[in-house]
Design a protein around this motif. Structure first.
Motif, PDB file in Angstrom:
ATOM      1  N   PHE A 269       0.857  -1.169   0.000  1.00  0.00           N
ATOM      2  CA  PHE A 269       0.000   0.000   0.000  1.00  0.00           C
ATOM      3  C   PHE A 269       0.903   1.232   0.000  1.00  0.00           C
ATOM      4  N   LEU A 270       0.381   2.344  -0.538  1.00  0.00           N
ATOM      5  CA  LEU A 270       1.187   3.560  -0.556  1.00  0.00           C
ATOM      6  C   LEU A 270       1.470   4.057   0.856  1.00  0.00           C
ATOM      7  N   ARG A 271       0.583   3.790   1.792  1.00  0.00           N
ATOM      8  CA  ARG A 271       0.843   4.144   3.178  1.00  0.00           C
ATOM      9  C   ARG A 271       2.072   3.408   3.701  1.00  0.00           C
ATOM     10  N   GLU A 274       5.076   4.891   2.179  1.00  0.00           N
ATOM     11  CA  GLU A 274       5.388   6.142   2.879  1.00  0.00           C
ATOM     12  C   GLU A 274       6.166   5.854   4.163  1.00  0.00           C
ATOM     13  N   VAL A 318       5.120   9.585  -3.725  1.00  0.00           N
ATOM     14  CA  VAL A 318       5.160   9.445  -2.266  1.00  0.00           C
ATOM     15  C   VAL A 318       6.420  10.121  -1.716  1.00  0.00           C
ATOM     16  N   ASP A 531      -5.531   2.414  -4.873  1.00  0.00           N
ATOM     17  CA  ASP A 531      -4.624   2.701  -3.749  1.00  0.00           C
ATOM     18  C   ASP A 531      -4.186   4.168  -3.763  1.00  0.00           C
ATOM     19  N   GLN A 532      -3.784   4.664  -4.958  1.00  0.00           N
ATOM     20  CA  GLN A 532      -3.358   6.064  -5.076  1.00  0.00           C
ATOM     21  C   GLN A 532      -4.505   7.016  -4.747  1.00  0.00           C
ATOM     22  N   TYR A 535      -5.007   7.114  -0.997  1.00  0.00           N
ATOM     23  CA  TYR A 535      -3.870   7.801  -0.390  1.00  0.00           C
ATOM     24  C   TYR A 535      -3.999   9.317  -0.575  1.00  0.00           C
ATOM     25  N   ARG A 536      -4.412   9.736  -1.784  1.00  0.00           N
ATOM     26  CA  ARG A 536      -4.545  11.165  -2.079  1.00  0.00           C
ATOM     27  C   ARG A 536      -5.720  11.768  -1.308  1.00  0.00           C
ATOM     28  N   ASP A 538      -6.821  10.800   1.542  1.00  0.00           N
ATOM     29  CA  ASP A 538      -6.413  10.938   2.945  1.00  0.00           C
ATOM     30  C   ASP A 538      -5.645  12.240   3.157  1.00  0.00           C
ATOM     31  N   HIS A 539      -4.755  12.551   2.230  1.00  0.00           N
ATOM     32  CA  HIS A 539      -3.953  13.775   2.370  1.00  0.00           C
ATOM     33  C   HIS A 539      -4.770  15.024   2.072  1.00  0.00           C
TER      34      HIS A 539
END
Length: 562
Positions: A269-271, A274, A318, A531-532, A535-536, A538-539
């Motif tokens: 995952f991108l998390r 990160e 990331v 996934d991206q 992730y985006r 969330d930010h």
């Protein structure tokens, strides 16, 4: 290796006898005999180390009860210490005897005694160990009492001298000679993972002389970097930054280690990526432009070597996000101009891309995207800014901040845009597909995407949606000219965005994805997109509970199938 250690017990007796003879006599013949046997003895030490490193200290004493005597005699022989790599291998052997968590007094005494031998080896840099022994004997101290303290004080003394601090109450401003610094770093190669030596390792890394060439031994830098990557050493970020600035191979190996970690760990995952990023200290270290440029160049090569692989693109994004966060945290007032980080890009374009989308009000995002598109188009197609490189440099800069392209797709799907605005956003999407497309190919992609968007806009107003409707809107199975792979990928991303945002898209999402995912590569692409997107969001602190819930469910299901 086991075969090499079979004859060690018998070799022990031979070398114990030799060391005793060499220790008792100092005649010319004895010295000649010592020198004659140095290569064989070094090979014996190497085989001994290979055996010791596979055992704990208790097992070592049980199998080689006289190993302590042998190593002690070796430590006092100047010829052995001076020969080739014997000193380094000897330290490795001694380190095997140290038990990090001693359970009884016997193990504590062994640790203390071993530290005493390490102190002796280091004493060539600061003290006369025989004078120290005589002094402590007169005071009535046992070796177990003073060796740990001696080692600690010796390390602190060397640290003080490296930093030109006061030593033993005397104001000493004399800088340690470069050859001594180099020699000390070489001695420390096998010691870098021992907690007692961490202050010395840090002092060596942060040592700054006036020498034109690097004074630290390259193997020392390699050993410290390897220990850092394997989490066998705890050093402040400032020391790691010094390591990477003074030893480029260490920085390159850190990047390769990161790539290996990302490749070897499936379903990242991108998390999680990160977390890998921040844990590596690379984003924080990249606040120094020299580090950033090296890291960015390695990302560039990875991108070129993998033909723009989605995983590499995601990792770059990331990294950039983490880097910008570190930059904001470290530099309330910028130490370096952004041009030092992105020398081939238009400074005004960099400043616009660096804006955090969540800081732009929802109603102004369309205008911000249009502005970015116009600036990029001016650089790429009008060729009025030749000093900012070609299309690839502009595209490489843009993919660092890939969230803007995703936002453009969402804006086109969810907002009523003016007549001229969609063209700018369409160009931005077409450009995001890759730098290889020329003006005509981008124009064709824009025509294809515009037609799909027109159909999707009509479907938004449809009371009932079906998977076949979306398939028809995407133009799949039509008789027109085949689309480029980049255009096909872009349209798939638009369809996925539509499914997440359109009220009727949730009910048919799974069926549409089944129709789309005809190959493993497309399935992998869809997983990456979801996934991206999460992730985006969330930010962006985006509040879209239904869309988030669907994206999470789809991602979990598809990962289970992949």
């Amino acid at each position: 290796m086991a075969q090499d250690s079979v004859g060690l017990p018998s070799d022990f007796q031979f070398w114990m006898h030799k060391l005793s003879v060499w220790d008792r006599a100092s005649t010319l013949e004895t010295q000649q005999d010592t020198c004659l046997h140095l290569p064989q003895f070094q090979e014996f030490l190497r085989q001994l180390y290979e055996a010791l490193k596979e055992m704990d200290s208790s097992a070592i004493i049980e199998r080689f009860p006289t190993v302590g005597q042998l190593l002690a005699k070796t430590c006092w022989n100047p010829f052995i210490l001076a020969y080739d790599e014997s000193q380094k291998i000897l330290i490795w052997c001694l380190c095997c005897l140290i038990k990090k968590d001693p359970q009884n007094s016997g193990e504590s005494k062994l640790n203390s005694w071993t530290r005493g031998l390490l102190s002796h080896i280091l004493s060539t840099f600061r003290f006369n160990i025989k004078e120290v022994d005589l002094f402590t004997q007169v005071l009535g101290y046992a070796p177990t009492d003073y060796y740990p303290g001696l080692l600690k004080n010796m390390v602190l003394s060397l640290v003080s001298e490296l930093r030109e601090n006061h030593l033993n109450g005397f104001n000493t401003q004399r800088r340690m000679a470069p050859e001594r610094v180099r020699s000390l770093s070489r001695v420390c190669v096998p010691l870098v993972t021992l907690p007692d030596f961490e202050p010395l390792v840090e002092a060596l890394l942060t040592y700054h002389g006036h020498e034109p060439q690097e004074v630290l031994w390259p193997e020392f830098c390699d050993a410290v970097n390897e220990a850092f990557l394997l989490k066998k050493i705890s050093l402040p970020a400032s020391a790691i930054l010094c390591l990477w600035l003074r030893h480029l191979p260490s920085l390159e190996n850190t990047m390769l280690h990161l790539f290996e970690k990302l490749i070897s760990s499936e379903r990242n995952f991108l998390r999680r990526i990160e977390c890998f990023m921040k844990d590596s200290l690379l984003p924080a270290a990249a606040c120094h432009p020299a580090i950033f440029r090296v890291v960015d160049e390695m990302f560039r090569y990875a991108l070129l070597e993998t033909d723009g692989a989605l995983e590499v693109l995601a990792t770059i994004q990331v990294f950039t996000r983490c880097f910008v966060e570190a930059l904001e945290k470290e530099n309330k007032q910028l130490k370096f101009a952004f041009k030092t980080y992105f020398p081939y890009a238009s400074p005004s374009l960099v400043m616009v891309l660096l804006q955090h989308p969540k800081d732009i009000p929802q109603g102004l995002r369309h205008q911000a995207l249009k502005h970015i598109s116009e600036m990029l188009k001016e650089v790429v197609e009008d060729q009025t800014h030749g000093s900012y490189g070609g299309p690839f440099e502009s595209w490489f800069l843009f993919v660092h901040f890939g969230g803007w392209a995703d936002m453009a797709a969402e804006q086109l799907l969810t907002s009523e845009a003016e007549a001229e605005a969609p063209e700018a956003l369409l160009w931005l999407l077409a450009f995001s597909c890759g730098p290889g497309a020329g003006h005509q190919q981008r124009a064709q992609t824009m025509v294809e995407v515009k037609a799909v968007l027109r159909c999707l806009t009509k479907l938004l107003r449809s009371p009932a949606l079906s998977a076949r409707d979306l398939q028809a809107a995407a133009g799949e199975g039509g008789e027109g000219a085949p689309r480029s792979p980049a255009c096909q990928q872009l349209i798939r991303r638009l369809l996925l965005s539509f499914l997440l945002w359109a009220p009727g898209g949730h009910a048919i999402a799974r069926e549409v994805i089944t129709l789309m995912a005809q190959t493993d590569a497309i399935m992998h692409e869809i997983i990456g997109f979801l996934d991206q997107t999460l992730y985006r969001w969330d930010h962006l602190c985006l509040e879209a509970p239904r869309s988030r819930k669907l994206a999470r469910e789809l991602l979990a299901e598809l990962r289970g199938q992949a």
